[in-house]
Design an enzyme around this catalytic site. Structure first.
Site, PDB file in Angstrom:
ATOM      1  N   LYS A   7      19.600 -14.353   4.044  1.00 15.38           N
ATOM      2  CA  LYS A   7      18.507 -13.689   3.324  1.00 15.38           C
ATOM      3  C   LYS A   7      18.449 -12.195   3.650  1.00 15.38           C
ATOM      4  CE  LYS A   7      14.120 -12.998   1.907  1.00 15.38           C
ATOM      5  NZ  LYS A   7      13.893 -11.699   2.531  1.00 15.38           N
TER       6      LYS A   7
ATOM      7  N   ARG B 285       6.658 -12.687   4.030  1.00 14.15           N
ATOM      8  CA  ARG B 285       5.981 -11.648   3.238  1.00 14.15           C
ATOM      9  C   ARG B 285       5.578 -12.149   1.848  1.00 14.15           C
ATOM     10  NH1 ARG B 285       9.546  -7.813   6.221  1.00 14.15           N
ATOM     11  NH2 ARG B 285       8.155  -6.335   7.273  1.00 14.15           N
TER      12      ARG B 285
ATOM     13  N   MET C  73      10.071 -13.472  13.603  1.00 18.52           N
ATOM     14  CA  MET C  73       8.789 -12.780  13.735  1.00 18.52           C
ATOM     15  C   MET C  73       7.638 -13.744  13.457  1.00 18.52           C
ATOM     16  SD  MET C  73       9.438  -8.854  12.610  1.00 18.52           S
ATOM     17  CE  MET C  73       9.295  -9.046  10.849  1.00 18.52           C
TER      18      MET C  73
ATOM     19  N   HIS D 168      13.300 -20.600   8.359  1.00 16.15           N
ATOM     20  CA  HIS D 168      13.382 -20.609   9.826  1.00 16.15           C
ATOM     21  C   HIS D 168      13.762 -22.003  10.322  1.00 16.15           C
ATOM     22  CE1 HIS D 168      10.225 -17.323   9.223  1.00 16.15           C
ATOM     23  NE2 HIS D 168      11.162 -16.693   9.895  1.00 16.15           N
TER      24      HIS D 168
HETATM   25  P1  AMP Z   1      11.862 -13.102  10.141  1.00 14.45           P
HETATM   26  O1  AMP Z   1      10.935 -14.003  10.880  1.00 14.45           O
HETATM   27  O2  AMP Z   1      11.481 -12.872   8.707  1.00 14.45           O
HETATM   28  O3  AMP Z   1      12.208 -11.842  10.897  1.00 14.45           O
HETATM   29  O4  AMP Z   1      13.234 -13.906  10.028  1.00 14.45           O
HETATM   30  C1  AMP Z   1      13.844 -14.466  11.153  1.00 14.45           C
HETATM   31  C2  AMP Z   1      15.194 -14.990  10.755  1.00 14.45           C
HETATM   32  O5  AMP Z   1      15.021 -15.932   9.694  1.00 14.45           O
HETATM   33  C3  AMP Z   1      16.137 -13.902  10.215  1.00 14.45           C
HETATM   34  O6  AMP Z   1      17.445 -14.153  10.685  1.00 14.45           O
HETATM   35  C4  AMP Z   1      16.036 -14.101   8.735  1.00 14.45           C
HETATM   36  O7  AMP Z   1      17.180 -13.664   8.035  1.00 14.45           O
HETATM   37  C5  AMP Z   1      15.893 -15.604   8.633  1.00 14.45           C
HETATM   38  N1  AMP Z   1      15.306 -15.995   7.344  1.00 14.45           N
HETATM   39  C6  AMP Z   1      14.192 -15.490   6.797  1.00 14.45           C
HETATM   40  N2  AMP Z   1      13.971 -16.054   5.583  1.00 14.45           N
HETATM   41  C7  AMP Z   1      14.991 -16.923   5.373  1.00 14.45           C
HETATM   42  C8  AMP Z   1      15.334 -17.806   4.296  1.00 14.45           C
HETATM   43  N3  AMP Z   1      14.596 -17.894   3.206  1.00 14.45           N
HETATM   44  N4  AMP Z   1      16.458 -18.557   4.427  1.00 14.45           N
HETATM   45  C9  AMP Z   1      17.214 -18.467   5.540  1.00 14.45           C
HETATM   46  N5  AMP Z   1      16.941 -17.655   6.591  1.00 14.45           N
HETATM   47  C10 AMP Z   1      15.848 -16.890   6.497  1.00 14.45           C
END
Ligand code: AMP
Length: 288
Positions: A149, A187, A28, A35
Site C-alpha cells: 500500500k 486515514r 501507527m 495490518h
Molecule cells: P500505518 O499504521 O498506516 O503506518 O501502516 C503500518 C503498515 O501497514 C505499513 O507497512 C503499511 O504499508 C501497512 N498497510 C497499511 N494499509 C495497508 C493495506 N491496506 N494493506 C496492506 N498493508 C497495509
C-alpha cells in the site's frame, strides 16, 4: 501478549520470549485488516511476533494531521491479542525522542525520498527512515513486514536496509482492499459518506492503467493520461500526482515500459490524502 512501553522492558521481554525467530510489524495503530494480514504473515513465518504502535511525530510536517491521526489503543490491543501477537511495543514520544524532535543524527534517504510522496512531503521519509532504523535496533527481528500500500515507503526501507547493511529481511505484503477497491487505511476514517463514495476512483484509476498494460499498452504517457482522465472525472478528487515509475528506483519511466513498474497516485479527497499503487510486472510468467 506482553505490552511494553519502554525500550529496556521490550529488550528484556524479547530476551525471555525464547523465540528462535521474531517477525516485526511496525504500525501507527488504529488497526484494520491490512495490518492484521501482515501480522498473520509474521505469525506464519516466525516463532514469535512483535508489533509496534507508535504515531511518529518526526514523519509529520507541521501542516500534516499528527493531532488528528486516529487512535484507539484498547481496541488495537484486543485485536492484537486475538491475532497472536507476542510483544506489543507501545512507547510514548519521550521514550523514542528523549531530546525532542531536534535530533543531531537522522537517517536521510536521498533521491528516492525527494520524488512522488517526498515532493509533497519533504520531511516525511527522513522521519520514516529514522524511526524504522530505531525500531529495528530496538526490536532486533529476523523479518520485518511492510505493506505494498505504501509503495514508496517499501522502496525507501529496502534501500536503507541495503545501503546501511541492516540485518533484517524485508517482507512486502499485498494491499488489502475494501470490496469496492479502496485500499484500507486508518486515514479512511477522515472521509464523510459523500467523500467515501468518491474514494474508489483511486482504484479505478490504477485499474485503468493496469488493464491497459495487461492488454499490451507499454507507453508510460498513455498510462499516466488514462489514470489522470479517470481521476479528473471525479469532482471531489484533487490530483497531486500520477506516476508510472521503475518499481525499484521509482524513477519516472519515459517512453516504453520495459521493466517492472509501479503505477501510483496521490489525491486529496476532502480532508484525506489518499495514496495507492499497483505493480505492473513486465515479465509475467505465462499462465500466472
Ligand atoms: P500505518 O499504521 O498506516 O503506518 O501502516 C503500518 C503498515 O501497514 C505499513 O507497512 C503499511 O504499508 C501497512 N498497510 C497499511 N494499509 C495497508 C493495506 N491496506 N494493506 C496492506 N498493508 C497495509
Amino acid at each position: 501478549m506482553k505490552v511494553l512501553t519502554t525500550i529496556a522492558d521490550f529488550r528484556r521481554a524479547h530476551a525471555t520470549l525464547g523465540s528462535a525467530s521474531l517477525g516485526f510489524v511496525p504500525t501507527m495503530g488504529f488497526l484494520h485488516d491490512g495490518h492484521l494480514e501482515m501480522i498473520g504473515r509474521a505469525r506464519a513465518e516466525n516463532d514469535g511476533v512483535a508489533v509496534s504502535i507508535f504515531v511518529n511525530p518526526l514523519q509529520f510536517a507541521p501542516t500534516d494531521d499528527l493531532e488528528a491521526y486516529p487512535r484507539d489503543f484498547e481496541r488495537d490491543r484486543s485485536l492484537l491479542e486475538q491475532a497472536g501477537c507476542d510483544l506489543l511495543f507501545h512507547p510514548d514520544v519521550v521514550e523514542i525522542y528523549p531530546d525532542g524532535a531536534d535530533l543531531d543524527v537522522t537517517v536521510v534517504p536521498n533521491r528516492i525520498a525527494s520524488i512522488l510522496e517526498g515532493a509533497s512531503r519533504p520531511v516525511h521519509f527522513t522521519g520514516v527512515a529514522t524511526v524504522v532504523a530505531k525500531l529495528f535496533n530496538i526490536v532486533q527481528a529476523e523479518r520485518a513486514y511492510f505493506g505494498q500500500k505504501d509503495g514508496q515507503q517499501v522502496a525507501v526501507i529496502k534501500r536503507m536496509v541495503r545501503d546501511l547493511d541492516i540485518p533484517v529481511e524485508i517482507v512486502v505484503v499485498p494491499t488489502i482492499r475494501e470490496d469496492d477497491g479502496l485500499a484500507m487505511s486508518s486515514r479512511n476514517s477522515y472521509l464523510n459518506a459523500e467523500q467515501r463514495a468518491a474514494a474508489p476512483v483511486v482504484f479505478r484509476a490504477l485499474s485503468s492503467a493496469s488493464d491497459l498494460f495487461a492488454a499490451g499498452g507499454r507507453h508510460a504517457d498513455s498510462l499516466r493520461e488514462t489514470m489522470r482522465g479517470v481521476l479528473e472525472a471525479e469532482p471531489l478528487a484533487n490530483v497531486d500526482y500520477v506516476s508510472i515509475a521503475d518499481n525499484e528506483t521509482l524513477e519516472e519511466i519515459i517512453g516504453i515500459i520495459d521493466r517492472d513498474a509501479m503505477a501510483s497516485l496521490a489525491v486529496q479527497i476532502g480532508p484525506a490524502r489518499l495514496i495507492d499503487n499497483l505493480v505492473l510486472a513486465a515479465h509475467r510468467q505465462p499462465g500466472l
